[in-house]
Design a protein around this motif. Sequence first.
Motif, PDB file in Angstrom:
ATOM      1  N   LEU A  80       0.814  -1.216   0.000  1.00  0.00           N
ATOM      2  CA  LEU A  80       0.000   0.000   0.000  1.00  0.00           C
ATOM      3  C   LEU A  80       0.847   1.265   0.000  1.00  0.00           C
ATOM      4  O   LEU A  80       0.419   2.307  -0.480  1.00  0.00           O
ATOM      5  CB  LEU A  80      -0.908  -0.003   1.237  1.00  0.00           C
ATOM      6  CG  LEU A  80      -1.956  -1.119   1.260  1.00  0.00           C
ATOM      7  CD1 LEU A  80      -2.439  -1.393   2.685  1.00  0.00           C
ATOM      8  CD2 LEU A  80      -3.136  -0.751   0.366  1.00  0.00           C
ATOM      9  N   GLN A 120       1.380  -1.325  -6.437  1.00  0.00           N
ATOM     10  CA  GLN A 120       0.888  -0.537  -5.308  1.00  0.00           C
ATOM     11  C   GLN A 120      -0.636  -0.463  -5.347  1.00  0.00           C
ATOM     12  O   GLN A 120      -1.217  -0.114  -6.379  1.00  0.00           O
ATOM     13  CB  GLN A 120       1.492   0.862  -5.357  1.00  0.00           C
ATOM     14  CG  GLN A 120       1.556   1.528  -3.998  1.00  0.00           C
ATOM     15  CD  GLN A 120       2.305   2.852  -4.046  1.00  0.00           C
ATOM     16  OE1 GLN A 120       2.896   3.213  -5.063  1.00  0.00           O
ATOM     17  NE2 GLN A 120       2.280   3.582  -2.945  1.00  0.00           N
ATOM     18  N   SER A 134      -6.090   0.463  -1.529  1.00  0.00           N
ATOM     19  CA  SER A 134      -6.814   0.146  -0.289  1.00  0.00           C
ATOM     20  C   SER A 134      -6.493  -1.293   0.093  1.00  0.00           C
ATOM     21  O   SER A 134      -6.023  -2.084  -0.738  1.00  0.00           O
ATOM     22  CB  SER A 134      -8.326   0.271  -0.506  1.00  0.00           C
ATOM     23  OG  SER A 134      -8.763  -0.730  -1.421  1.00  0.00           O
ATOM     24  N   TYR A 156      -5.718  -4.613  -2.162  1.00  0.00           N
ATOM     25  CA  TYR A 156      -4.534  -5.436  -1.883  1.00  0.00           C
ATOM     26  C   TYR A 156      -4.977  -6.907  -1.783  1.00  0.00           C
ATOM     27  O   TYR A 156      -4.378  -7.802  -2.386  1.00  0.00           O
ATOM     28  CB  TYR A 156      -3.904  -4.935  -0.581  1.00  0.00           C
ATOM     29  CG  TYR A 156      -2.522  -5.438  -0.226  1.00  0.00           C
ATOM     30  CD1 TYR A 156      -1.791  -6.299  -1.042  1.00  0.00           C
ATOM     31  CD2 TYR A 156      -1.923  -5.015   0.972  1.00  0.00           C
ATOM     32  CE1 TYR A 156      -0.524  -6.737  -0.677  1.00  0.00           C
ATOM     33  CE2 TYR A 156      -0.648  -5.435   1.340  1.00  0.00           C
ATOM     34  CZ  TYR A 156       0.039  -6.307   0.523  1.00  0.00           C
ATOM     35  OH  TYR A 156       1.290  -6.739   0.893  1.00  0.00           O
ATOM     36  N   PRO A 162       0.286  -5.223   6.211  1.00  0.00           N
ATOM     37  CA  PRO A 162      -0.756  -4.202   6.344  1.00  0.00           C
ATOM     38  C   PRO A 162      -1.216  -4.052   7.790  1.00  0.00           C
ATOM     39  O   PRO A 162      -0.893  -4.897   8.629  1.00  0.00           O
ATOM     40  CB  PRO A 162      -1.882  -4.768   5.480  1.00  0.00           C
ATOM     41  CG  PRO A 162      -1.706  -6.252   5.580  1.00  0.00           C
ATOM     42  CD  PRO A 162      -0.241  -6.517   5.757  1.00  0.00           C
TER      43      PRO A 162
END
Length: 326
Positions: A263, A275, A278, A282, A305
């Motif tokens: 992210l 990339q 959100s 992902y 994350p």
Amino acid sequence: MKTLRLELDPWNPDPSVLENAAEVIRRGGLVAFPTETVYGLGANALAPEAVRKIYAAKGRPPDNPLILHLSRPEQAEELVYVDERARRLMSAFWPGPLTLVLKARDCIPSVTRGGLDTAALRMPDHPIAGALIEAAGCPIAAPSANVSGRPSPTDARTVWEDLQGRVDILLDGGPVRVGIESTVVDVSTERPLLLRPGGMSREVLEEFLGVPLGVPDGQSKRRSPGMRYRHYAPAVPVRIWQPGDPLDLGEGQNPEEWAFMGLSEPPAGFGHILQFTSAENYARGLFTGFRTLEAAWRGIVAEWPSEAGVGLGLRDRIRRAALEGK
Ligand code: AMP
Ligand code: MG
């Protein structure tokens, strides 16, 4: 075996194609189909011979039990012992990415539940999955439609790569919405246990239940055998990176030969960057990312994350993909 690949519009699935696939399920064959989480590899959950074919097609360890997929919550009553709490969870969160583990009735063959006295049930939130189960007239046992240990398939092309020639029919309903597997909660005991984080967020469940979910200790890990295995792993090494930490690729590794997914802005000069905007994106892109990147890069760095929402499930998949050895 020759695999028939059939395209279906999820919003207007052709009934004759569905009937064809349902007939294959009824006579003990294998059908790969889309759900909202990942693609499933399905067979009649109540026919031991059919279920054995799932394990063979995937190379799945026989003690790793399968999830039974339903098209209506009432179907659960004939398969497991459903109490009031489970009934409330079903009516609140089904269809959806929540799998409930409950005490099994005798009609579920031992091979479907990996020899356990419980069974895992879910009602997928996908029009093709729902219509297929309904047309088949039986619960469909289905793990993810990949070769065991590989990243789960989030589109039909990936299923084709892994299982072409090993299933009778592949229903191609396009890419899936969630991208990681369901959240598995054991409600067969007093204290509900989170056996596997996934598409349904822990916070939402805890809020609904009014109690924190327990996490598996050594003993309950044995109750969810799937948790033991290295899983979801691409063919190249995966390293976890937390924003703010230094990057460690190991001795002699050059980041230009590695790919990054996550992210945040990555720390160094990676050869390729995936990339996401959100945590949901992902999750949706994780497994496909693994499979795409492994073909061209020496290794993959995956950002760790935050654990909110789908982040907890993402962490679990990333952690297990990064485990060394099998
Ligand atoms: P998969 O089909 O690969 O998405 O994995 C299904 C997950 O559900 C695995 O982690 C299994 O161990 C778990 N599971 C299925 N049935 C049971 C059960 N009866 N008790 C506990 N865990 C289960
Ligand atoms: Mg799987």
